[in-house]
Design a protein around this motif. Sequence first.
Motif, PDB file in Angstrom:
ATOM      1  N   SER A  23      -3.999   3.072   6.590  1.00 22.13           N
ATOM      2  CA  SER A  23      -5.306   3.213   7.217  1.00 22.13           C
ATOM      3  C   SER A  23      -5.894   4.560   6.821  1.00 22.13           C
ATOM      4  CB  SER A  23      -5.160   3.121   8.738  1.00 22.13           C
ATOM      5  OG  SER A  23      -6.405   3.318   9.362  1.00 22.13           O
ATOM      6  N   ALA A  24      -7.060   4.532   6.183  1.00 19.27           N
ATOM      7  CA  ALA A  24      -7.687   5.741   5.653  1.00 19.27           C
ATOM      8  C   ALA A  24      -8.915   6.114   6.469  1.00 19.27           C
ATOM      9  CB  ALA A  24      -8.077   5.522   4.191  1.00 19.27           C
ATOM     10  N   SER A  25      -9.066   7.400   6.747  1.00 16.40           N
ATOM     11  CA  SER A  25     -10.218   7.857   7.518  1.00 16.40           C
ATOM     12  C   SER A  25     -10.606   9.259   7.089  1.00 16.40           C
ATOM     13  CB  SER A  25      -9.892   7.835   9.018  1.00 16.40           C
ATOM     14  OG  SER A  25      -8.819   8.707   9.308  1.00 16.40           O
ATOM     15  N   GLY A  26     -11.763   9.698   7.544  1.00 21.90           N
ATOM     16  CA  GLY A  26     -12.182  11.070   7.314  1.00 21.90           C
ATOM     17  C   GLY A  26     -13.290  11.238   6.285  1.00 21.90           C
ATOM     18  N   ARG A  27     -13.559  10.190   5.510  1.00 23.69           N
ATOM     19  CA  ARG A  27     -14.629  10.263   4.529  1.00 23.69           C
ATOM     20  C   ARG A  27     -14.870   8.858   3.965  1.00 23.69           C
ATOM     21  NH1 ARG A  27     -15.047  13.072   0.047  1.00 23.69           N
ATOM     22  NH2 ARG A  27     -16.107  11.261  -0.810  1.00 23.69           N
ATOM     23  N   THR A  28     -15.872   8.756   3.123  1.00 25.13           N
ATOM     24  CA  THR A  28     -16.092   7.527   2.374  1.00 25.13           C
ATOM     25  C   THR A  28     -15.234   7.563   1.124  1.00 25.13           C
ATOM     26  OG1 THR A  28     -18.377   7.415   3.157  1.00 25.13           O
ATOM     27  CG2 THR A  28     -17.805   6.138   1.194  1.00 25.13           C
ATOM     28  N   THR A  52      -8.483   1.196  -7.516  1.00 29.18           N
ATOM     29  CA  THR A  52      -9.741   1.932  -7.430  1.00 29.18           C
ATOM     30  C   THR A  52     -10.568   1.305  -6.336  1.00 29.18           C
ATOM     31  OG1 THR A  52      -9.658   2.458  -9.778  1.00 29.18           O
ATOM     32  CG2 THR A  52     -11.796   2.657  -8.690  1.00 29.18           C
ATOM     33  N   TRP A  53     -10.980   2.123  -5.385  1.00 27.63           N
ATOM     34  CA  TRP A  53     -11.595   1.588  -4.177  1.00 27.63           C
ATOM     35  C   TRP A  53     -12.836   0.761  -4.491  1.00 27.63           C
ATOM     36  CZ3 TRP A  53      -9.450   2.334   0.622  1.00 27.63           C
ATOM     37  CH2 TRP A  53     -10.168   1.787   1.684  1.00 27.63           C
ATOM     38  N   THR A  54     -13.677   1.248  -5.387  1.00 26.70           N
ATOM     39  CA  THR A  54     -14.954   0.594  -5.628  1.00 26.70           C
ATOM     40  C   THR A  54     -14.804  -0.688  -6.448  1.00 26.70           C
ATOM     41  OG1 THR A  54     -15.966   2.780  -5.615  1.00 26.70           O
ATOM     42  CG2 THR A  54     -17.291   0.964  -6.476  1.00 26.70           C
ATOM     43  N   ILE A  70      -1.158  -4.687  -4.709  1.00 27.68           N
ATOM     44  CA  ILE A  70      -1.954  -3.736  -3.946  1.00 27.68           C
ATOM     45  C   ILE A  70      -3.351  -4.320  -3.760  1.00 27.68           C
ATOM     46  CG2 ILE A  70      -2.705  -2.444  -5.997  1.00 27.68           C
ATOM     47  CD1 ILE A  70      -2.574   0.109  -4.280  1.00 27.68           C
ATOM     48  N   SER A  71      -3.906  -4.096  -2.574  1.00 26.32           N
ATOM     49  CA  SER A  71      -5.254  -4.588  -2.289  1.00 26.32           C
ATOM     50  C   SER A  71      -5.905  -3.658  -1.274  1.00 26.32           C
ATOM     51  CB  SER A  71      -5.208  -6.014  -1.746  1.00 26.32           C
ATOM     52  OG  SER A  71      -4.498  -6.057  -0.518  1.00 26.32           O
ATOM     53  N   ARG A  72      -7.218  -3.844  -1.061  1.00 23.71           N
ATOM     54  CA  ARG A  72      -7.882  -3.030  -0.050  1.00 23.71           C
ATOM     55  C   ARG A  72      -8.909  -3.872   0.698  1.00 23.71           C
ATOM     56  NH1 ARG A  72     -11.369  -4.665  -3.475  1.00 23.71           N
ATOM     57  NH2 ARG A  72     -13.065  -3.351  -4.232  1.00 23.71           N
ATOM     58  N   ASP A  73      -9.128  -3.461   1.930  1.00 24.02           N
ATOM     59  CA  ASP A  73     -10.130  -4.098   2.781  1.00 24.02           C
ATOM     60  C   ASP A  73     -11.177  -3.030   3.077  1.00 24.02           C
ATOM     61  OD1 ASP A  73     -11.632  -5.002   4.998  1.00 24.02           O
ATOM     62  OD2 ASP A  73     -10.002  -6.310   5.620  1.00 24.02           O
ATOM     63  N   ASN A  74     -12.329  -3.158   2.433  1.00 23.26           N
ATOM     64  CA  ASN A  74     -13.356  -2.132   2.580  1.00 23.26           C
ATOM     65  C   ASN A  74     -13.831  -1.998   4.020  1.00 23.26           C
ATOM     66  OD1 ASN A  74     -13.206  -1.643  -0.133  1.00 23.26           O
ATOM     67  ND2 ASN A  74     -15.030  -2.828  -0.651  1.00 23.26           N
ATOM     68  N   ALA A  75     -13.959  -3.119   4.697  1.00 24.55           N
ATOM     69  CA  ALA A  75     -14.468  -3.090   6.064  1.00 24.55           C
ATOM     70  C   ALA A  75     -13.520  -2.365   7.007  1.00 24.55           C
ATOM     71  CB  ALA A  75     -14.725  -4.512   6.555  1.00 24.55           C
ATOM     72  N   LYS A  76     -12.225  -2.473   6.741  1.00 20.46           N
ATOM     73  CA  LYS A  76     -11.232  -1.849   7.611  1.00 20.46           C
ATOM     74  C   LYS A  76     -10.760  -0.501   7.078  1.00 20.46           C
ATOM     75  CE  LYS A  76      -9.387  -6.175   9.449  1.00 20.46           C
ATOM     76  NZ  LYS A  76      -8.190  -7.033   9.633  1.00 20.46           N
TER      77      LYS A  76
END
Length: 119
Positions: A23-28, A52-54, A70-76
């Motif tokens: 869980s990542a926080s603190g910036r975009t 790469t996030w984008t 590996i995957s990412r959920d932009n909304a979360k």
Amino acid sequence: QVQLIESGGGLVQTGGSLRLSCSASGRTFSGYRMAWFRRVPGKEREFVARITWTTGITAYGDSVKSRFTISRDNAKNTVYLEMNSLRPDDTAVYYCAARPSYMSDYPYWGQGTQVTVSS
């Protein structure tokens, strides 16, 4: 202040699966590279996977290719590491890391989560 918090580690038998979350926080994190590394005591830190996030472009270490995803959920604002066909040599502390795309080193790290694979 960037904060990365890993979860999902635990004990699993050989051949089993686990999913780690970061869980990542603190910036975009647009434009950031998010990665998983692992470390075994007495050994060097090993690159596991990167996204790469984008763009969602991924890369994997040779020892985990075809087994880990590996995957990412932009909304979360969360990065995942799906680990399948686990082996005892996957036992390690797994760390989430983040860096801007223009940097080569990772300045941001989580506290790590232990993964233990029993034989």
